[in-house]
Write an enzyme that holds these catalytic residues in place. Structure first.
Site, PDB file in Angstrom:
ATOM      1  N   LYS A 122    -123.005-101.717 -16.136  1.00 57.70           N
ATOM      2  CA  LYS A 122    -124.373-101.198 -16.045  1.00 57.70           C
ATOM      3  C   LYS A 122    -125.039-101.539 -14.722  1.00 57.70           C
ATOM      4  O   LYS A 122    -125.903-100.802 -14.255  1.00 57.70           O
ATOM      5  CB  LYS A 122    -125.233-101.740 -17.193  1.00 57.70           C
ATOM      6  CG  LYS A 122    -124.981-101.004 -18.485  1.00 57.70           C
ATOM      7  CD  LYS A 122    -126.039-101.321 -19.522  1.00 57.70           C
ATOM      8  CE  LYS A 122    -125.775-100.551 -20.804  1.00 57.70           C
ATOM      9  NZ  LYS A 122    -126.484-101.091 -21.945  1.00 57.70           N
ATOM     10  N   LYS A 206    -116.394 -93.116 -21.182  1.00 57.95           N
ATOM     11  CA  LYS A 206    -116.852 -92.869 -22.558  1.00 57.95           C
ATOM     12  C   LYS A 206    -118.050 -91.911 -22.563  1.00 57.95           C
ATOM     13  O   LYS A 206    -118.791 -91.851 -21.575  1.00 57.95           O
ATOM     14  CB  LYS A 206    -117.186 -94.194 -23.257  1.00 57.95           C
ATOM     15  CG  LYS A 206    -118.413 -94.882 -22.742  1.00 57.95           C
ATOM     16  CD  LYS A 206    -118.820 -96.070 -23.615  1.00 57.95           C
ATOM     17  CE  LYS A 206    -120.090 -96.658 -23.017  1.00 57.95           C
ATOM     18  NZ  LYS A 206    -120.647 -97.781 -23.696  1.00 57.95           N
ATOM     19  N   LYS A 209    -125.078 -91.923 -23.178  1.00 60.18           N
ATOM     20  CA  LYS A 209    -126.448 -91.432 -22.964  1.00 60.18           C
ATOM     21  C   LYS A 209    -126.801 -91.405 -21.489  1.00 60.18           C
ATOM     22  O   LYS A 209    -127.627 -90.628 -21.049  1.00 60.18           O
ATOM     23  CB  LYS A 209    -127.459 -92.394 -23.607  1.00 60.18           C
ATOM     24  CG  LYS A 209    -127.492 -92.465 -25.085  1.00 60.18           C
ATOM     25  CD  LYS A 209    -128.425 -93.609 -25.548  1.00 60.18           C
ATOM     26  CE  LYS A 209    -128.004 -94.099 -26.911  1.00 60.18           C
ATOM     27  NZ  LYS A 209    -128.661 -95.297 -27.380  1.00 60.18           N
TER      28      LYS A 209
HETATM   29  P1  TYM Z   1    -125.784 -98.269 -28.441  1.00 60.70           P
HETATM   30  O1  TYM Z   1    -127.182 -97.894 -28.773  1.00 60.70           O
HETATM   31  O2  TYM Z   1    -125.318 -98.154 -27.043  1.00 60.70           O
HETATM   32  O3  TYM Z   1    -124.779 -97.409 -29.294  1.00 60.70           O
HETATM   33  C1  TYM Z   1    -124.932 -97.308 -30.701  1.00 60.70           C
HETATM   34  C2  TYM Z   1    -123.581 -97.263 -31.376  1.00 60.70           C
HETATM   35  O4  TYM Z   1    -122.818 -96.149 -30.894  1.00 60.70           O
HETATM   36  C3  TYM Z   1    -121.533 -96.582 -30.488  1.00 60.70           C
HETATM   37  N1  TYM Z   1    -121.068 -95.734 -29.375  1.00 60.70           N
HETATM   38  C4  TYM Z   1    -119.911 -95.072 -29.377  1.00 60.70           C
HETATM   39  N2  TYM Z   1    -118.917 -94.988 -30.283  1.00 60.70           N
HETATM   40  C5  TYM Z   1    -117.853 -94.199 -29.973  1.00 60.70           C
HETATM   41  N3  TYM Z   1    -117.752 -93.517 -28.807  1.00 60.70           N
HETATM   42  C6  TYM Z   1    -118.709 -93.581 -27.856  1.00 60.70           C
HETATM   43  N4  TYM Z   1    -118.602 -92.903 -26.722  1.00 60.70           N
HETATM   44  C7  TYM Z   1    -119.854 -94.389 -28.123  1.00 60.70           C
HETATM   45  N5  TYM Z   1    -120.991 -94.690 -27.426  1.00 60.70           N
HETATM   46  C8  TYM Z   1    -121.721 -95.504 -28.210  1.00 60.70           C
HETATM   47  C9  TYM Z   1    -121.735 -98.022 -30.057  1.00 60.70           C
HETATM   48  O5  TYM Z   1    -120.513 -98.741 -30.079  1.00 60.70           O
HETATM   49  C10 TYM Z   1    -122.716 -98.512 -31.095  1.00 60.70           C
HETATM   50  O6  TYM Z   1    -122.033 -98.868 -32.277  1.00 60.70           O
HETATM   51  N6  TYM Z   1    -125.355-103.198 -28.294  1.00 60.70           N
HETATM   52  C11 TYM Z   1    -125.469-102.099 -29.222  1.00 60.70           C
HETATM   53  C12 TYM Z   1    -126.691-102.169 -30.102  1.00 60.70           C
HETATM   54  C13 TYM Z   1    -126.823-103.425 -30.887  1.00 60.70           C
HETATM   55  C14 TYM Z   1    -126.001-103.825 -31.985  1.00 60.70           C
HETATM   56  C15 TYM Z   1    -126.543-105.059 -32.437  1.00 60.70           C
HETATM   57  C16 TYM Z   1    -124.900-103.261 -32.599  1.00 60.70           C
HETATM   58  C17 TYM Z   1    -127.760-104.397 -30.731  1.00 60.70           C
HETATM   59  N7  TYM Z   1    -127.598-105.370 -31.655  1.00 60.70           N
HETATM   60  C18 TYM Z   1    -125.968-105.750 -33.510  1.00 60.70           C
HETATM   61  C19 TYM Z   1    -124.322-103.952 -33.675  1.00 60.70           C
HETATM   62  C20 TYM Z   1    -124.856-105.182 -34.090  1.00 60.70           C
HETATM   63  C21 TYM Z   1    -125.549-100.840 -28.386  1.00 60.70           C
HETATM   64  O7  TYM Z   1    -125.759-100.875 -27.219  1.00 60.70           O
HETATM   65  O8  TYM Z   1    -125.465 -99.722 -29.034  1.00 60.70           O
END
Ligand code: TYM
Length: 345
Positions: A122, A206, A209
């Protein structure tokens, strides 16, 4: 040691996961996270959080943040999360997350955070311009999970390292404070073809967003024409679809589209190949994939629009969820503070 009957005793099985309200949701979020959220709510006690504290580690316009938070909640419900079953809430409404994160900031080691690949990706070469919050982001994530002693966390593969850090923090806390088994060693639920959905323009990156090209992803709110157009233009190679999954090796674009189809249809890649092997991508596979995407996503986006028309109702559900979440979190945080040696109530 805590009594087995105490509210802070190890939980039998509890699921926690979260999504950041930092932009429109895409197919990767849907297949990597939301679809699993829905399936798990029938099996275990589940908490699904909209992680707005995480979102502000990168600048979010305050004028948009509340709407983005509601949009993620709407996406959860539209995908099939039932707020009567699962606890759905906004992270900032449960201040215990931030409090436990501070304690964990003092447990986690700098060396551990220095190894986090997502921070490096990032920030690139401009680490010094990143917020301190972005650096300690995975520590807050560990606090989210362990505040409820969650045993299982459904996520996409990109979160694997953060889940390993969560286990390291739990183990170090338990060891340093001589509290064996107090925090569980949480298991990540990652498997399945939806765990790593790649960009439609570059299958080595990947789906994300933050990709500047909207053509690289399918947004949950894309209409049927946009979806069909993006799939038609999705990068592939000139070869036909192969007979076997092994032959997808070295063909990342083909593998990605097959994975998307398989995840949406709930089939294996082999079963999908059995129908399309030998044909060119544009012939039958891409139109069938576009149809499948529209069939699965258009009811979700229609329901999201319906829910978003009543923001007060979403706020009411989130507030009720926050109350349930706090009831679970408060005794665990109180016990944690006692273990650390704080005397305050
Ligand atoms: P975030 O908001 O980036 O993404 C949300 C969820 O989507 C999954 N994801 C994907 N899965 C498959 N292929 C992709 N290209 C892809 N892009 C995103 C992410 O793996 C995630 O499951 N750090 C986390 C948010 C978070 C969290 C937590 C998750 C904060 N606290 C506690 C689990 C437990 C995140 O950035 O998600």
């Amino acid at each position: 040691m805590t009594e087995p009957s105490s509210p802070t005793a190890p939980t039998a099985a509890r699921v926690f996961s979260g999504v950041q309200p930092s932009g429109a949701l895409h197919l990767g979020n849907y297949l990597g996270a939301l679809v699993k959220f829905v399936a798990l709510q029938h099996e275990m006690e589940c908490l699904y959080c909209v992680v707005d504290l995480h979102a502000i580690t990168a600048w979010q316009d305050p004028k948009n943040l509340a709407a983005q938070t509601r949009e993620i909640a709407a996406a959860y419900f539209a995908a099939g999360v039932d707020p009567a079953k699962a606890i759905v809430f906004a992270q900032s409404a449960v201040p215990e997350h931030a409090e436990l994160a501070w304690i964990f900031n003092c447990v986690a080691r700098l060396g551990w955070l220095d190894r986090m690949t997502q921070f490096k990706e990032k920030t690139g070469k401009h680490k010094e311009r990143a917020s301190v919050g972005l650096y300690t982001y995975p520590v807050l994530q560990a606090a989210d999970i362990l505040l409820y002693k969650a045993t299982h966390v459904p996520v996409g593969e990109d979160q694997k390292q953060h889940l390993e850090l969560t286990r390291d923090i739990a183990a170090k806390f338990n060891h340093d404070f001589d509290a064996p088994g107090f925090f569980p060693l949480t298991e990540a639920l990652i498997e399945g073809p939806g765990a790593r959905i790649m960009s439609l323009r570059d299958a080595t990156a990947k789906m994300s967003k933050s990709d500047p090209s909207d053509q690289s992803r399918i947004n949950l709110t894309d209409d049927a024409d946009t979806i069909a157009n993006k799939i038609r233009r999705a990068k592939t190679d000139p070869l036909p679809l192969p007979d076997t999954v092994e032959e997808l090796k070295g063909r990342p674009e083909a593998d990605n589209l097959l994975g998307i189809y398989a995840a949406l249809a709930g089939e294996t890649k082999a079963a999908v190949l059995a129908r399309f092997a030998g044909q060119g991508f544009g012939q039958a596979f891409k139109p069938a994939l576009a149809d499948l995407l529209v069939e699965r996503l258009s009811p979700v986006s229609a329901e999201m629009r319906r829910l978003m028309a009543d923001p007060a109702e979403i706020d009411r559900i989130l507030a009720a969820g926050a109350e349930r979440a706090r009831a679970l979190a408060a005794p665990i945080l109180a016990e944690t503070k006692r273990i650390v040696g704080f005397t305050g109530g």
